[in-house]
Design a protein around this motif. Structure first.
Motif, PDB file in Angstrom:
ATOM      1  N   GLN A   1      51.946  54.194   3.693  1.00 34.21           N
ATOM      2  CA  GLN A   1      51.066  55.032   2.868  1.00 34.21           C
ATOM      3  C   GLN A   1      49.614  54.575   3.013  1.00 34.21           C
ATOM      4  O   GLN A   1      48.698  55.395   3.090  1.00 34.21           O
ATOM      5  N   LEU A   2      49.418  53.256   3.058  1.00 33.48           N
ATOM      6  CA  LEU A   2      48.061  52.719   3.186  1.00 33.48           C
ATOM      7  C   LEU A   2      47.527  52.903   4.599  1.00 33.48           C
ATOM      8  O   LEU A   2      46.323  53.126   4.788  1.00 33.48           O
ATOM      9  N   TYR A   3      48.397  52.805   5.603  1.00 34.53           N
ATOM     10  CA  TYR A   3      47.954  53.074   6.971  1.00 34.53           C
ATOM     11  C   TYR A   3      47.389  54.496   7.068  1.00 34.53           C
ATOM     12  O   TYR A   3      46.320  54.718   7.642  1.00 34.53           O
ATOM     13  N   GLU A   4      48.154  55.443   6.516  1.00 34.99           N
ATOM     14  CA  GLU A   4      47.704  56.833   6.570  1.00 34.99           C
ATOM     15  C   GLU A   4      46.446  57.027   5.739  1.00 34.99           C
ATOM     16  O   GLU A   4      45.511  57.707   6.155  1.00 34.99           O
ATOM     17  N   SER A   5      46.425  56.443   4.551  1.00 33.31           N
ATOM     18  CA  SER A   5      45.272  56.620   3.674  1.00 33.31           C
ATOM     19  C   SER A   5      43.992  56.128   4.333  1.00 33.31           C
ATOM     20  O   SER A   5      42.959  56.828   4.330  1.00 33.31           O
ATOM     21  N   LEU A   6      44.033  54.939   4.914  1.00 36.97           N
ATOM     22  CA  LEU A   6      42.849  54.405   5.575  1.00 36.97           C
ATOM     23  C   LEU A   6      42.422  55.281   6.746  1.00 36.97           C
ATOM     24  O   LEU A   6      41.229  55.507   6.975  1.00 36.97           O
ATOM     25  N   SER A   7      43.403  55.800   7.493  1.00 39.75           N
ATOM     26  CA  SER A   7      43.088  56.680   8.624  1.00 39.75           C
ATOM     27  C   SER A   7      42.379  57.935   8.149  1.00 39.75           C
ATOM     28  O   SER A   7      41.361  58.352   8.710  1.00 39.75           O
ATOM     29  N   TYR A   8      42.907  58.551   7.090  1.00 35.81           N
ATOM     30  CA  TYR A   8      42.347  59.818   6.610  1.00 35.81           C
ATOM     31  C   TYR A   8      40.982  59.613   5.946  1.00 35.81           C
ATOM     32  O   TYR A   8      40.098  60.468   6.064  1.00 35.81           O
ATOM     33  N   LEU A   9      40.820  58.492   5.264  1.00 36.50           N
ATOM     34  CA  LEU A   9      39.512  58.221   4.655  1.00 36.50           C
ATOM     35  C   LEU A   9      38.461  57.949   5.727  1.00 36.50           C
ATOM     36  O   LEU A   9      37.281  58.289   5.546  1.00 36.50           O
ATOM     37  N   LEU A  10      38.881  57.353   6.846  1.00 39.04           N
ATOM     38  CA  LEU A  10      37.964  57.185   7.972  1.00 39.04           C
ATOM     39  C   LEU A  10      37.571  58.543   8.544  1.00 39.04           C
ATOM     40  O   LEU A  10      36.396  58.779   8.868  1.00 39.04           O
ATOM     41  N   VAL A  11      38.539  59.457   8.647  1.00 43.07           N
ATOM     42  CA  VAL A  11      38.239  60.815   9.103  1.00 43.07           C
ATOM     43  C   VAL A  11      37.259  61.483   8.142  1.00 43.07           C
ATOM     44  O   VAL A  11      36.319  62.168   8.569  1.00 43.07           O
TER      45      VAL A  11
END
Length: 262
Positions: free
Chosen positions: A175-185
């Protein structure tokens, strides 16, 4: 033996009787409130009526929730829900699919544009940063719910999800991997909108969103536990399969202006 981080947070922030405030719901609220102000500023800066953003917010909320719920019903558990149709309405029990939410918000924007006479791709570009923010915060909500976690691992940052994992194994906090990726986007899209001319090329920002988010989702799914039993026999799970058409649509939108000029 390595001491792994044990996650045992109550997903309910506060509750009185049947009324409960959850971290997951709070993440939705924050994303829509912040997104509302971002898009309102865009409208004001570009000479559009910022008052219409309130209506856009209503369309977006309904589109995301209805689309995400129907996506979960159709993509992951159609047999159960068709046998128990009233369960479809019980959103509070959980079950929202992000790809369905994506289809829902695109549909909502299309309906909004028809009503207010706005260009469809122009508006999709403006809601691209808030959509990435929504994706990132929703995954933080999943983390608070101890849901959609990853496969067992021995990496130093592994997490034991005490509330929902009966095996109590250290797992990838996907969940955190995805969250960090999307917040970077989200950050990249904001830079592109305010720092470059990308917003003048209709469809490009939304295309970048689709490509970046689905690429991250597709990759991280390999570390994630499957969400439905039927996925066990699949090389690519449902989340990955649903990401593919969005990924290629994103590339088409990114390069559409180049195609038109040749």
């Amino acid at each position: 033996m390595h001491e792994y981080f044990v996650w045992d947070i109550d997903p309910v922030i506060y509750g009185i009787g049947f009324l409960k405030i959850r971290w997951y719901s709070l993440m939705f609220i924050i994303s829509f409130v912040v997104g509302y102000h971002i898009v309102r500023k865009m409208f004001r800066d570009e000479g559009q009526n910022p008052e219409t953003v309130s209506s856009l917010l209503t369309y977006a909320i309904l589109g995301v929730i209805i689309g995400a719920r129907l996506g979960h019903v159709l993509f992951y558990s159609p047999g159960f829900y068709f046998s128990n149709p009233l369960e479809i309405l019980m959103v509070w029990k959980g079950g929202l699919a992000s790809h369905g939410g994506g289809i829902g918000i695109i549909t909502a924007v299309l309906l909004f544009c028809r009503r207010f006479k706005l260009n469809f791709l122009w508006l999709l570009d403006r809601i691209a940063p808030p959509t990435a923010l929504l994706c990132g915060l929703v995954r933080i909500g999943n983390f608070f719910n101890s849901a959609i976690y990853g496969k067992p691992t021995d990496v130093a940052w592994a997490v034991v999800f005490k509330r929902t994992d009966p095996m109590l194994l250290p797992r990838h906090p996907t969940q955190l991997y995805e969250s960090l990726s999307y917040l970077l986007v989200f950050a990249v899209l904001c830079i592109l909108y305010w720092g470059t001319n990308s917003k003048e090329q209709r469809g490009r920002l939304w295309g970048i969103l689709l490509v970046a988010v689905t690429a991250a989702r597709f990759s991280i799914e390999f570390l994630k536990e499957n969400q439905a039993s039927f996925e066990q026999s699949m090389f690519l799970n449902m989340g990955q399969l649903l990401s593919v058409p969005f990924f290629f649509l994103g590339w088409v939108l990114i390069f559409r202006n180049k195609f038109k000029s040749t």
